[in-house]
Design a protein around this motif. Sequence first.
Motif, short mmCIF file in Angstrom:
data_model
loop_
_atom_site.label_atom_id
_atom_site.label_comp_id
_atom_site.label_asym_id
_atom_site.label_seq_id
_atom_site.Cartn_x
_atom_site.Cartn_y
_atom_site.Cartn_z
N GLY A 30 3.70 2.46 3.10
CA GLY A 30 3.05 3.62 3.18
C GLY A 30 1.76 4.01 3.80
O GLY A 30 1.31 2.16 4.17
N THR A 31 1.19 4.48 3.80
CA THR A 31 -0.49 4.64 4.57
C THR A 31 -1.49 4.59 3.11
O THR A 31 -0.99 3.98 2.05
CB THR A 31 -0.96 6.23 5.06
N ALA A 32 -2.23 3.99 3.45
CA ALA A 32 -3.24 3.74 2.14
C ALA A 32 -3.03 5.12 1.44
O ALA A 32 -3.60 4.94 0.38
CB ALA A 32 -4.63 3.24 2.98
N SER A 33 -3.95 6.01 1.79
CA SER A 33 -3.49 7.34 1.10
C SER A 33 -2.60 7.33 0.53
O SER A 33 -3.22 7.98 -0.64
CB SER A 33 -4.66 8.28 3.01
N GLU A 34 -1.38 6.85 0.92
CA GLU A 34 -0.31 7.57 -0.16
C GLU A 34 -0.76 6.26 -1.28
O GLU A 34 -0.09 6.68 -2.65
CB GLU A 34 1.29 7.55 0.85
N VAL A 35 -0.62 5.17 -0.86
CA VAL A 35 -0.72 4.33 -1.78
C VAL A 35 -1.20 3.81 -2.72
O VAL A 35 -1.45 3.76 -4.28
CB VAL A 35 0.23 2.62 -1.35
N PHE A 36 -2.69 3.73 -2.42
CA PHE A 36 -3.65 4.29 -3.17
C PHE A 36 -4.55 5.30 -3.22
O PHE A 36 -5.42 5.45 -2.63
CB PHE A 36 -5.12 2.83 -2.29
#
Length: 220
Positions: free
Chosen positions: A183-189
């Motif tokens: 996923g995108t970094a903002s989604e996953v983290f």
Amino acid sequence: MTPPQASRRKAPSPPPRRTVQVTYTNANGIGFYQPSGGTDYWQNNRSGRNPATSPYTSAQVDNIPTSTDIIALRYAGTQTLQFSQAIANPVFAFVSLNGNGYAFDQDFDIISAGGADGNDCGYWGCGTSYKNIVDLGNGNFEYQLLGTGEPHGTLRFTGAFDTVSWRSLSNEYWNGFTVGVQGTASEVFPDQPGGSVPEPATLALLGLSLLGLGATRRRG
């Protein structure tokens, strides 16, 4: 008397489609690019697809690349994938790393391989895959993917990345790859600045069949 109305629940709206664009740079050129159709080099030992014993599936990656897309390499030298926004935990599937190797600028884990852990061999046969870490000095390291025979498999980088760079270690025609993301970094983290609760989303990174090799995403 009017009968009571059955309660109705509004169906949730489908999650938005998210697109992350990718730019692949290789000054030395490539062997060929197969964007669709053609030979399915992601099948098991030239005998069709079986996700249960595929060289490309594992606890982290639950599907074989769904397309036949592949970039085939033939020249030694450096290449880079540049993403339009930071992505999380990218995975990298490789075909026929025979007589060659890749030296990445980031550490990685080999999470599946043909002929190992009960997996079938890859399209061109069986081989072994292993990682070699080279100390370049001054706190710099190179992380090499090497092997013997006909290595096929998948590796994973852990963390958030907007670029991934590596060197092909020799001229060899041919060895190939495709990639996928969690996923995108903002989604996953979501705990990091700018993050959010992960939502089901389809991520299509253009031109490399990145949607085809997607690590299982957490769902909110």
